[in-house]
Design a protein around this motif. Structure first.
Motif, PDB file in Angstrom:
ATOM      1  N   VAL A 174      -7.658  13.668  -8.462  1.00 36.96           N
ATOM      2  CA  VAL A 174      -7.946  15.110  -8.493  1.00 36.96           C
ATOM      3  C   VAL A 174      -8.738  15.412  -9.766  1.00 36.96           C
ATOM      4  O   VAL A 174      -8.178  15.854 -10.779  1.00 36.96           O
TER       5      VAL A 174
ATOM      6  N   MET B  90      -8.909  19.025 -12.184  1.00 36.57           N
ATOM      7  CA  MET B  90      -7.855  19.639 -13.011  1.00 36.57           C
ATOM      8  C   MET B  90      -8.346  19.723 -14.457  1.00 36.57           C
ATOM      9  O   MET B  90      -8.677  18.712 -15.059  1.00 36.57           O
TER      10      MET B  90
ATOM     11  N   CYS C 257      -3.078  23.397 -14.020  1.00 40.46           N
ATOM     12  CA  CYS C 257      -3.644  22.831 -12.789  1.00 40.46           C
ATOM     13  C   CYS C 257      -2.679  21.880 -12.062  1.00 40.46           C
ATOM     14  O   CYS C 257      -2.516  22.000 -10.844  1.00 40.46           O
TER      15      CYS C 257
ATOM     16  N   THR D 170      -0.184  23.769  -9.958  1.00 40.57           N
ATOM     17  CA  THR D 170      -0.788  24.332  -8.743  1.00 40.57           C
ATOM     18  C   THR D 170      -0.960  23.248  -7.690  1.00 40.57           C
ATOM     19  O   THR D 170      -0.645  23.446  -6.517  1.00 40.57           O
ATOM     20  N   VAL D 171      -1.463  22.096  -8.109  1.00 37.71           N
ATOM     21  CA  VAL D 171      -1.700  20.976  -7.192  1.00 37.71           C
ATOM     22  C   VAL D 171      -0.370  20.481  -6.614  1.00 37.71           C
ATOM     23  O   VAL D 171      -0.249  20.258  -5.403  1.00 37.71           O
ATOM     24  N   ARG D 172       0.646  20.373  -7.477  1.00 38.76           N
ATOM     25  CA  ARG D 172       1.952  19.886  -7.010  1.00 38.76           C
ATOM     26  C   ARG D 172       2.550  20.842  -5.982  1.00 38.76           C
ATOM     27  O   ARG D 172       3.027  20.421  -4.930  1.00 38.76           O
TER      28      ARG D 172
ATOM     29  N   VAL E 207       2.274  14.755 -10.375  1.00 45.94           N
ATOM     30  CA  VAL E 207       0.891  14.998 -10.760  1.00 45.94           C
ATOM     31  C   VAL E 207       0.721  14.733 -12.246  1.00 45.94           C
ATOM     32  O   VAL E 207       1.497  15.214 -13.068  1.00 45.94           O
TER      33      VAL E 207
ATOM     34  N   ALA F 178      -2.638  12.575  -8.468  1.00 46.42           N
ATOM     35  CA  ALA F 178      -1.413  13.053  -7.831  1.00 46.42           C
ATOM     36  C   ALA F 178      -0.849  11.910  -6.997  1.00 46.42           C
ATOM     37  O   ALA F 178      -1.537  11.379  -6.122  1.00 46.42           O
TER      38      ALA F 178
ATOM     39  N   GLU G 290      -5.257  16.061   1.371  1.00 48.85           N
ATOM     40  CA  GLU G 290      -6.531  16.415   0.727  1.00 48.85           C
ATOM     41  C   GLU G 290      -6.898  17.863   1.014  1.00 48.85           C
ATOM     42  O   GLU G 290      -7.356  18.592   0.124  1.00 48.85           O
TER      43      GLU G 290
ATOM     44  N   THR H 229      -4.815  20.306  -1.244  1.00 46.90           N
ATOM     45  CA  THR H 229      -5.290  20.492  -2.617  1.00 46.90           C
ATOM     46  C   THR H 229      -6.617  21.262  -2.606  1.00 46.90           C
ATOM     47  O   THR H 229      -6.854  22.089  -3.471  1.00 46.90           O
TER      48      THR H 229
ATOM     49  N   TYR I 176      -8.735  22.553  -5.500  1.00 45.31           N
ATOM     50  CA  TYR I 176      -9.001  21.247  -6.119  1.00 45.31           C
ATOM     51  C   TYR I 176      -9.362  20.210  -5.066  1.00 45.31           C
ATOM     52  O   TYR I 176      -8.573  19.925  -4.170  1.00 45.31           O
TER      53      TYR I 176
ATOM     54  N   SER J 256      -9.698  16.547  -3.711  1.00 41.53           N
ATOM     55  CA  SER J 256      -9.003  15.306  -4.008  1.00 41.53           C
ATOM     56  C   SER J 256      -9.449  14.210  -3.048  1.00 41.53           C
ATOM     57  O   SER J 256      -9.909  14.479  -1.940  1.00 41.53           O
TER      58      SER J 256
END
Ligand code: CU
Length: 97
Positions: free
Chosen positions: A30, A33, A38, A41-43, A57, A64, A79, A82, A87, A89
């Motif tokens: 990713v 980030m 970040c 948010t991704v998690r 992450v 991640a 994918e 995210t 984001y 990925s």
């Protein structure tokens, strides 16, 4: 009656075993980030995907690590999750978006 229960138990065990066999762990790259928030948010985005059981992450690595049941979800869905959170990925450097 007892035999019926035994059969049901054996079938349930077989299903549990096959579900376990379908659990996979992938590392998503990713690169987008850019700050400490970040990864959170991704998690959160990844944890919302059905079938995902574990998400780690790393902001430092821009990665991640996701554990998921591949009978319930796909790498593409991870994918997409995210991406929808803002984001991009990729897995193994492969770009699907
Ligand atoms: Cu950020």
């Amino acid at each position: 009656m007892l035999r019926k229960f035994t059969l049901a138990f054996i079938l349930a065990s077989a299903f549990a075993a096959s579900a376990f066999a379908a659990v996979r762990t992938v590392t998503l790259s990713v690169p987008g980030m850019y700050c400490e928030v970040c990864p959170i948010t991704v998690r959160k985005a990844l944890e919302k995907v059905p079938g995902v059981s574990k998400v780690n992450v790393s902001f430092e690595k821009k990665e991640a690590v996701v554990t998921f049941d591949d009978a319930k979800t796909t790498i593409k869905a991870l994918e997409d999750a995210t991406f929808e959170a803002g984001y991009e990925s990729t897995v193994n450097g492969e770009k699907t978006k």
